[in-house]
Design an enzyme around this catalytic site. Structure first.
Site, PDB file in Angstrom:
ATOM      1  N   SER A  98       0.094   4.720   1.840  1.00 57.22           N
ATOM      2  CA  SER A  98      -1.282   4.360   1.534  1.00 57.22           C
ATOM      3  C   SER A  98      -1.966   5.461   0.719  1.00 57.22           C
ATOM      4  CB  SER A  98      -2.033   4.037   2.833  1.00 57.22           C
ATOM      5  OG  SER A  98      -3.242   3.389   2.560  1.00 57.22           O
ATOM      6  N   ASP A 213       0.122  -7.465   2.918  1.00 58.89           N
ATOM      7  CA  ASP A 213      -0.833  -6.354   3.000  1.00 58.89           C
ATOM      8  C   ASP A 213      -2.235  -6.836   2.616  1.00 58.89           C
ATOM      9  OD1 ASP A 213      -2.244  -3.950   2.808  1.00 58.89           O
ATOM     10  OD2 ASP A 213      -0.521  -2.860   2.021  1.00 58.89           O
ATOM     11  N   HIS A 241       0.250  -3.814   6.108  1.00 58.91           N
ATOM     12  CA  HIS A 241       0.071  -2.469   5.551  1.00 58.91           C
ATOM     13  C   HIS A 241       0.935  -1.428   6.260  1.00 58.91           C
ATOM     14  CE1 HIS A 241      -2.049   0.243   2.914  1.00 58.91           C
ATOM     15  NE2 HIS A 241      -2.546   0.958   3.911  1.00 58.91           N
TER      16      HIS A 241
END
Length: 259
Positions: A98, A213, A241
């Site tokens: 991320s 996601d 995610h």
């Protein structure tokens, strides 16, 4: 073992170094607003397979010091360099999830991928991070009701079912961060990007991204794949995610095969 590394005067980052004598080294960079503990289900397995696993907490997060400033991609990449130099790391794999993926991208371009032989980008906040509307929503919550913000993050993170106990653990991990650093990184994700960094990466790279996601759309993984010349895009079909947890067996096997 755990210890602190000084990255600038008055700022020490926490590092968890598991199996320091392992034959291959992997440096993990967590996502916002979490800590190195998000990779627990890699640390449980990979060291037993002979890997040295190093998890760090960014400044402002987890067990690291929490200064009031320094929350830019350049400074966070500088922190990575300080750890690489302090631990004398060379010939290592860099895994970024991320926002940690965006930090890893900036490290690769800013320092020519110093020491990195393999790059793994996991649901990376790249080339861009949050839209203005998303950032403004999270920023308002971070400054007024941070537990509610963290609950929203938890609820949107996973595609597969997570138990109430797991969600509580994940929720409290995010609250280890300081409020000001949590907010500062929301602004970072709104105001900065790593668009210009991508074409500078020549290190072998795999791009892991959950197709479900809801935080960073899969289309962004396709975009960074197009711009990193020596890359492979590996969709994770049963993940949101968090493929490092949702499809952890496949994720761990992929790391071992690639590295």
């Amino acid at each position: 073992m755990g210890y602190f590394v000084n990255v600038e005067p008055g700022v020490n980052l926490y590092v968890e170094d598991i199996n320091p004598t392992g034959s291959k080294t992997i440096l993990f960079v967590h996502g916002w607003p979490l800590s190195h503990k998000q990779f627990e289900y890699q640390f449980d397995v990979l060291p037993h397979m002979g890997y040295r696993c190093i998890g760090l907490d960014w400044r402002g997060f987890g067990q690291s010091d929490k200064p009031i400033d320094g929350y830019t991609y350049d400074r966070l990449a500088d922190d990575i360099l300080a750890i690489v130099d302090a631990l004398q790391l060379d010939d290592f794999a860099l895994v970024g999830h991320s926002t940690g993926g965006a930090i890893a991208i900036r490290y690769m371009s800013r320092y020519n991928g110093k020491g990195v032989t393999h790059l793994v980008l996991v649901d990376s906040a790249a080339p861009t991070g949050f839209t203005k509307d998303t950032a403004d929503h999270f920023l308002h919550l971070a400054l007024n009701d941070r537990p509610k913000m963290m609950r929203e993050v938890t609820d949107s993170f996973f595609f597969q079912y997570a138990t109430e106990e797991f969600c509580d653990w994940f929720f409290h991990m995010g609250l280890q961060a300081a409020g000001w650093s949590t907010a500062a990184v929301i602004e970072l994700l709104r105001d900065e990007n790593v668009q210009q960094d991508l074409r500078q990466i020549v290190t072998p790279t795999i791009i892991v991204h959950g197709i479900h996601d809801r935080v960073i759309p899969f289309s962004q993984a396709e975009e960074i794949h197009q711009q990193i010349s020596n890359s492979q895009l590996l969709p994770f079909y049963y993940s949101g995610h968090g493929p490092f947890w949702e499809e952890r067996e496949r994720f761990n096997s992929l790391l071992m095969d690639f590295i």
